[in-house]
Structures are given as structure tokens and as C-alpha cells.
Scaffold this active site. Structure first.
Site, PDB file in Angstrom:
ATOM      1  N   ASP A  85       0.883  -1.157   0.000  1.00 10.03           N
ATOM      2  CA  ASP A  85       0.000   0.000   0.000  1.00 10.03           C
ATOM      3  C   ASP A  85       0.934   1.225   0.000  1.00 10.03           C
ATOM      4  O   ASP A  85       2.136   1.095   0.269  1.00 10.03           O
ATOM      5  CB  ASP A  85      -0.874  -0.043   1.266  1.00 10.03           C
ATOM      6  CG  ASP A  85      -1.685   1.209   1.441  1.00 10.03           C
ATOM      7  OD1 ASP A  85      -2.365   1.622   0.485  1.00 10.03           O
ATOM      8  OD2 ASP A  85      -1.644   1.792   2.546  1.00 10.03           O
ATOM      9  N   LEU A  86       0.395   2.380  -0.302  1.00 13.40           N
ATOM     10  CA  LEU A  86       1.231   3.588  -0.368  1.00 13.40           C
ATOM     11  C   LEU A  86       1.059   4.490   0.869  1.00 13.40           C
ATOM     12  O   LEU A  86       1.980   4.621   1.689  1.00 13.40           O
ATOM     13  CB  LEU A  86       0.886   4.376  -1.640  1.00 13.40           C
ATOM     14  CG  LEU A  86       1.544   5.749  -1.785  1.00 13.40           C
ATOM     15  CD1 LEU A  86       3.057   5.635  -1.892  1.00 13.40           C
ATOM     16  CD2 LEU A  86       0.969   6.480  -3.005  1.00 13.40           C
ATOM     17  N   ASP A  87      -0.136   5.099   0.969  1.00 10.86           N
ATOM     18  CA  ASP A  87      -0.376   6.095   2.018  1.00 10.86           C
ATOM     19  C   ASP A  87      -0.250   5.465   3.402  1.00 10.86           C
ATOM     20  O   ASP A  87      -1.020   4.562   3.745  1.00 10.86           O
ATOM     21  CB  ASP A  87      -1.778   6.697   1.866  1.00 10.86           C
ATOM     22  CG  ASP A  87      -1.975   7.396   0.522  1.00 10.86           C
ATOM     23  OD1 ASP A  87      -1.110   8.191   0.144  1.00 10.86           O
ATOM     24  OD2 ASP A  87      -3.005   7.147  -0.142  1.00 10.86           O
TER      25      ASP A  87
ATOM     26  N   THR B  67       1.696  10.299   3.789  1.00 15.80           N
ATOM     27  CA  THR B  67       0.541  10.987   3.204  1.00 15.80           C
ATOM     28  C   THR B  67      -0.794  10.680   3.883  1.00 15.80           C
ATOM     29  O   THR B  67      -1.755  11.449   3.697  1.00 15.80           O
ATOM     30  CB  THR B  67       0.427  10.646   1.698  1.00 15.80           C
ATOM     31  OG1 THR B  67       0.733   9.266   1.556  1.00 15.80           O
ATOM     32  CG2 THR B  67       1.361  11.475   0.861  1.00 15.80           C
TER      33      THR B  67
ATOM     34  N   LYS C 216      -9.186   4.770   6.231  1.00 14.72           N
ATOM     35  CA  LYS C 216      -7.894   4.413   5.638  1.00 14.72           C
ATOM     36  C   LYS C 216      -8.100   3.301   4.625  1.00 14.72           C
ATOM     37  O   LYS C 216      -8.759   2.297   4.922  1.00 14.72           O
ATOM     38  CB  LYS C 216      -6.907   3.969   6.730  1.00 14.72           C
ATOM     39  CG  LYS C 216      -6.383   5.140   7.544  1.00 14.72           C
ATOM     40  CD  LYS C 216      -5.275   4.688   8.487  1.00 14.72           C
ATOM     41  CE  LYS C 216      -4.741   5.868   9.268  1.00 14.72           C
ATOM     42  NZ  LYS C 216      -3.843   5.429  10.350  1.00 14.72           N
TER      43      LYS C 216
ATOM     44  N   SER D 161      -2.531   0.731  -4.193  1.00 16.42           N
ATOM     45  CA  SER D 161      -3.101   1.840  -3.422  1.00 16.42           C
ATOM     46  C   SER D 161      -4.494   2.152  -3.938  1.00 16.42           C
ATOM     47  O   SER D 161      -4.755   2.025  -5.135  1.00 16.42           O
ATOM     48  CB  SER D 161      -2.210   3.071  -3.573  1.00 16.42           C
ATOM     49  OG  SER D 161      -2.849   4.207  -3.028  1.00 16.42           O
ATOM     50  N   ALA D 162      -5.355   2.617  -3.038  1.00 18.96           N
ATOM     51  CA  ALA D 162      -6.702   3.068  -3.451  1.00 18.96           C
ATOM     52  C   ALA D 162      -6.637   4.471  -4.046  1.00 18.96           C
ATOM     53  O   ALA D 162      -7.616   4.961  -4.599  1.00 18.96           O
ATOM     54  CB  ALA D 162      -7.630   3.076  -2.245  1.00 18.96           C
TER      55      ALA D 162
ATOM     56  N   LYS E 144     -11.057  -1.314  -1.345  1.00 21.29           N
ATOM     57  CA  LYS E 144     -10.734  -2.130  -0.168  1.00 21.29           C
ATOM     58  C   LYS E 144     -11.876  -1.932   0.833  1.00 21.29           C
ATOM     59  O   LYS E 144     -12.366  -0.820   0.957  1.00 21.29           O
ATOM     60  CB  LYS E 144      -9.414  -1.653   0.453  1.00 21.29           C
ATOM     61  CG  LYS E 144      -8.201  -1.777  -0.474  1.00 21.29           C
ATOM     62  CD  LYS E 144      -6.982  -1.032   0.104  1.00 21.29           C
ATOM     63  CE  LYS E 144      -5.857  -0.981  -0.909  1.00 21.29           C
ATOM     64  NZ  LYS E 144      -4.674  -0.226  -0.447  1.00 21.29           N
TER      65      LYS E 144
ATOM     66  N   GLU F 195       0.121  -3.414   4.561  1.00 22.63           N
ATOM     67  CA  GLU F 195      -0.961  -2.434   4.733  1.00 22.63           C
ATOM     68  C   GLU F 195      -0.961  -1.761   6.095  1.00 22.63           C
ATOM     69  O   GLU F 195      -0.601  -2.388   7.096  1.00 22.63           O
ATOM     70  CB  GLU F 195      -2.306  -3.172   4.619  1.00 22.63           C
ATOM     71  CG  GLU F 195      -2.928  -3.146   3.258  1.00 22.63           C
ATOM     72  CD  GLU F 195      -3.488  -1.766   2.863  1.00 22.63           C
ATOM     73  OE1 GLU F 195      -3.499  -0.853   3.712  1.00 22.63           O
ATOM     74  OE2 GLU F 195      -3.910  -1.631   1.709  1.00 22.63           O
ATOM     75  N   ASP F 196      -1.442  -0.509   6.134  1.00 21.39           N
ATOM     76  CA  ASP F 196      -1.629   0.181   7.420  1.00 21.39           C
ATOM     77  C   ASP F 196      -3.112   0.340   7.749  1.00 21.39           C
ATOM     78  O   ASP F 196      -3.449   0.950   8.761  1.00 21.39           O
ATOM     79  CB  ASP F 196      -0.975   1.568   7.408  1.00 21.39           C
ATOM     80  CG  ASP F 196      -1.712   2.529   6.489  1.00 21.39           C
ATOM     81  OD1 ASP F 196      -2.134   2.107   5.396  1.00 21.39           O
ATOM     82  OD2 ASP F 196      -1.873   3.707   6.868  1.00 21.39           O
TER      83      ASP F 196
HETATM   84  C1  BG6 Z   1      -6.007   5.570   0.286  1.00 27.05           C
HETATM   85  C2  BG6 Z   1      -6.028   6.368   1.554  1.00 27.05           C
HETATM   86  O1  BG6 Z   1      -4.695   5.129   0.052  1.00 27.05           O
HETATM   87  O2  BG6 Z   1      -6.428   6.339  -0.837  1.00 27.05           O
HETATM   88  C3  BG6 Z   1      -7.400   7.024   1.752  1.00 27.05           C
HETATM   89  O3  BG6 Z   1      -5.757   5.509   2.651  1.00 27.05           O
HETATM   90  C4  BG6 Z   1      -7.779   7.814   0.504  1.00 27.05           C
HETATM   91  O4  BG6 Z   1      -7.341   7.871   2.870  1.00 27.05           O
HETATM   92  C5  BG6 Z   1      -7.744   6.872  -0.700  1.00 27.05           C
HETATM   93  O5  BG6 Z   1      -9.078   8.376   0.648  1.00 27.05           O
HETATM   94  C6  BG6 Z   1      -8.147   7.539  -2.004  1.00 27.05           C
HETATM   95  O6  BG6 Z   1      -7.216   8.519  -2.337  1.00 27.05           O
HETATM   96  P1  BG6 Z   1      -7.399   9.586  -3.491  1.00 27.05           P
HETATM   97  O7  BG6 Z   1      -6.030  10.218  -3.589  1.00 27.05           O
HETATM   98  O8  BG6 Z   1      -7.772   8.853  -4.748  1.00 27.05           O
HETATM   99  O9  BG6 Z   1      -8.466  10.520  -3.071  1.00 27.05           O
HETATM  100 MG    MG Z   2      -2.657   3.159   3.659  1.00 28.89          MG
END
Ligand code: BG6
Ligand code: MG
Length: 215
Positions: A9-11, A17, A45, A114-115, A145, A169-170
Site C-alpha cells: 500500500d502507499l499512504d 501521506t 484508511k 493503493s486506493a 478495499k 498495509e496500514d
Molecule cells: C487511500 C487512503 O490510500 O487512498 C485514503 O488511505 C484515501 O485515505 C484513498 O481516501 C483515495 O485517495 P485519493 O487520492 O484517490 O483521493
Molecule cells: Mg494506507
């Protein structure tokens, strides 16, 4: 199992972030007069933009037209992009680069699931884009997710069967997604908050290649 790919996962896993997503949602919730704190944010998250907005609106008992939802999502994203404008390779969490190097040297593939629709931009700014063997495009993912879709897309792109993949993942939603994808889940964060992972670490820097090979 022999580990052939690690899908990150990224964030909140590779960089800080996650907190900026929270700040931007918090600002929007404040504007709407909806109470929203870090405890609430744990639920968001890993959840995509529309799902996150709807969660907040539902908490406030608000229902909006899809045009209004789009406007609010644009506002949140513009604020988020402003908050992450300063990001450079210095924002990569400690331990990420050594772990990526060790994975590469062992012939283990590296994926991103990542989402975030901003993920490609963020990994570019972190200077690590070229190190991924495959980046799943959140724009192509229909089910957020905890649905396994984004992890399965990453595994497919990497050409590695899910049982040979480890997901990192976090987010609780992310751990569930990894498990539902039939992969091995590793969590980053607090054991009091996150459930369902085979191992939990305070941060990426604590993960060693040997740990991954023994999951
Ligand atoms: C996830 C984050 O990685 O991405 C969420 O954990 C975030 O907090 C989601 O809402 C979607 O991100 P974005 O940048 O497409 O709005
Ligand atoms: Mg995350």
C-alpha cells in the site's frame, strides 16, 4: 509458501501521506458541520474517495446529489494536492529503499496496490516509481478495499499467483482486502487497532527480508 512478490500500500506505508488525507477530510467535514476525528479516520484508511465522502456524509446524516458529491470530492482532492505539494524523496519512510533493494536482489517482485488515484503522482515525487514491477491503477478499480480487487489486479500485473504474494498495509480495510485476495497480510501500525495480519510492525523500517521470506 515461497514469496515471489510483495505488494505495498502507499499512504501510511511507504510515506506519511495518510495524515494529509485526514487533514483534507477533516477540513471538509468541519465545513459541513460534521464531527470527524482521527478515530473516525481509521475507518477511512484504504477506502476510496467516494466511499470516504459518503462515510462522512452518512455520519452527519447528510445525503447529496451526485453533482454535489463530485464538487466536494474535487474540493477535498485540491486541498490534499496542496498539502502534499512539498513532497520529495525525503518523504519516503526510512527503511523503504533498503527493503526494496533487498527484494530486488532476491528476485522478489515489487508491486503497488493503493486506493489513491494520486498514487502514480506520489511515487513519482518520492522518486521510486521506476522501482515497481507493477503499479495497480486505482482508476481501473471498481470495488474499494476491503474488496480484494486492487491486490488481485496488482498480482495479475506482476504475473504472480496470490498465494505467493505478501501484502503490506496500514489500514484495516487493506488487511481484509489482502486476506480476501488469498495473500499473506503484514500490517504496519498498532496491534490494538489492526487485526487479521500474520505479523505487525511499527513501521516499514522494522521489516527485514528474512521476515518476509519466513511469513
Ligand atoms: C487511500 C487512503 O490510500 O487512498 C485514503 O488511505 C484515501 O485515505 C484513498 O481516501 C483515495 O485517495 P485519493 O487520492 O484517490 O483521493
Ligand atoms: Mg494506507
Amino acid at each position: 509458501m515461497s514469496c515471489r512478490a510483495v505488494i505495498f500500500d502507499l499512504d501510511g506505508v511507504l510515506t506519511d501521506t495518510a495524515i494529509y488525507h485526514f487533514y483534507a477530510w477533516k477540513a471538509l467535514a468541519d465545513k459541513l458541520g460534521i464531527a470527524f476525528d482521527e478515530h473516525d479516520n481509521e475507518q477511512l484508511k484504504g477506502v476510496d474517495r467516494l466511499g470516504s465522502l459518503r462515510w462522512i456524509l452518512q455520519k452527519g446524516g447528510v445525503s447529496l446529489s451526485s453533482a454535489d458529491e463530485s464538487r466536494l470530492m474535487q474540493q477535498k482532492n485540491a486541498h490534499y494536492l496542496q498539502l502534499i505539494d512539498h513532497i520529495t524523496p525525503d518523504n519516503l519512510y526510512p527503511g523503504v529503499q533498503p527493503l526494496f533493494t533487498a527484494l530486488r536482489q532476491s528476485g522478489i517482485k515489487i508491486g503497488l496496490a493503493s486506493a489513491s488515484k494520486n498514487a502514480a503522482f506520489v511515487v513519482e515525487r518520492l522518486g521510486i516509481a521506476a522501482q515497481f514491477d507493477y503499479i495497480a491503477d486505482a482508476n481501473k478499480v471498481i470495488n474499494s478495499k476491503p474488496d480484494p480487487e486492487v491486490f488481485l489486479l496488482a498480482a495479475k500485473g506482476l504475473g504472480v499467483a496470490p498465494p505467493h504474494c505478501i501484502g503490506v498495509e496500514d489500514a484495516q480495510a487493506g488487511i481484509e482486502a489482502i486476506n480476501r485476495a488469498g495473500m499473506k497480510a503484514i500490517a504496519i501500525g498498532d496491534a490494538a487497532v489492526l487485526n487479521g495480519a500474520l505479523k505487525i510492525y511499527p513501521d516499514v523500517a522494522a521489516i527485514t527480508l528474512t521476515d518476509l521470506l519466513n511469513v
